[in-house]
Enzyme design. Structure first.
Site, short mmCIF file in Angstrom:
data_model
loop_
_atom_site.label_atom_id
_atom_site.label_comp_id
_atom_site.label_asym_id
_atom_site.label_seq_id
_atom_site.Cartn_x
_atom_site.Cartn_y
_atom_site.Cartn_z
CE LYS A 70 -4.50 -1.22 1.85
NZ LYS A 70 -5.47 -0.94 2.89
CG ASP A 106 -9.18 1.19 3.03
OD1 ASP A 106 -9.97 0.41 2.48
OD2 ASP A 106 -7.98 0.93 3.22
#
Ligand code: NAP
Length: 284
Positions: A70, A106
């Protein structure tokens, strides 16, 4: 039906074999009549660069990114959107106008799910976030940018909570503080969010805080989605609190990625059903 016109979407992670995203995304793509297929690729850090070059050469429309890539993915992109920059992680890569850009869905996913399930007015809420890892950064970013006036970050490792609180206070007008003992703050909170992994399968009887601290009138939210209703949420329900489970965030972060790639309405209910069926199949 897959034809010579079918385009590629996917997920890069290590491991990737446990992911439920292909089932959920391909069901949505089929329902949307979108000519794409979504695949999960198990890519070790050693070959991330080659994998990204491959996806670019194959003209993928975009892809999701999960642990452990990520942050490291950023160096192979042309740009990083504000959400991903402030959260410090990319979970979605989008190809647009000749450029590869990293996004983070997210935080948006969490907020969309929370709003849908609780219709909470965030401008008045006192919030306690339990945990200070990657998920806490995304949730903290989302809540702070949505106008929550005060966020308390409680973490077992205080200096990680300190760093997150300092970051949140610097980039938004939200007052953010860090603590390790959060009993009083939890009792006074309107919204308590568990972003730790405590309660996750197989250790399903564990809770990050004692149930006695929770009460009627609060919303208790848990990012853990396996099990769907964690021990924390079960205890909160018994105390009369409203509960919000992590499955919605998982669906909405995926839905937001699909919207970024395809700019079309996404079948959220179908995605939820597919994910629920897939997760319940896990336990058999
Ligand atoms: P992470 O970066 O590794 O952070 C883990 C956090 O949990 C840290 O704050 C850690 O505290 C805390 N923690 C772990 N074990 C603990 C324990 N036994 N007691 C107290 N605190 C403990 O992980 P993450 O990426 O933030 O993910 C956290 C959870 O969120 C996972 O369960 C993940 O599945 C879930 N999640 C759900 C979604 C969704 O869509 N629903 C999205 C993202 C993540 P220390 O700092 O002290 O180690």
């Amino acid at each position: 039906m897959i034809t010579s016109q079918t385009g590629g979407l996917g997920l890069l992670g290590h491991p990737a074999g446990h992911s439920k995203s292909p089932e959920m995304m391909n069901a949505a793509l089929q329902m949307m009549d979108a000519p794409y297929v979504y695949l999960a690729f198990d890519v070790t850090p050693a070959v991330l660069k080659q994998a990204v070059e491959g996806l670019k050469a194959l003209k993928f429309k975009g892809w999701n990114v999960t642990i452990p890539h990520k942050t490291s993915i950023m160096e192979y992109l042309d740009g990083v959107a504000e959400s991903a920059r402030e959260i410090g992680a990319v979970n979605t890569v989008v190809y647009q106008d000749g450029k590869w850009t990293g996004h983070n869905t997210d935080g948006t996913g969490y907020l969309r799910s929370l709003k849908e399930e609780t219709s909470l007015d965030l401008s008045k809420q006192r919030v306690v976030i339990l945990g200070a890892g990657g998920a806490a950064r995304a949730v903290g970013y989302a809540l702070a940018t949505a106008g929550v006036p005060k966020v308390t970050i409680a973490n077992r490792t205080l200096d990680k909570a300190d760093r997150l609180a300092e970051h949140l206070s610097r980039w938004t007008s939200t007052e953010a503080i860090a603590i390790s003992d959060c009993q009083d703050e939890v009792r006074e909170a309107d919204l308590v969010v568990n972003t730790t992994s405590v309660g996750m399968f197989p250790r399903i009887n564990e809770t990050p805080i004692p149930a006695d601290w929770l009460h009627h009138g609060q919303i208790v939210s848990d990012l853990v989605y396996n099990p769907r209703e964690t021990a924390l949420l079960q205890a909160a329900k018994l105390k009369g609190a409203q509960i919000h489970c992590g499955l919605g965030m998982l669906v909405y972060q995926a839905a937001t990625a699909l919207e970024l790639w395809l700019d079309k309405p996404v079948p959220i209910q179908l995605m939820k059903q597919v994910l629920e069926a897939s997760l319940s199949g896990n336990k058999k």
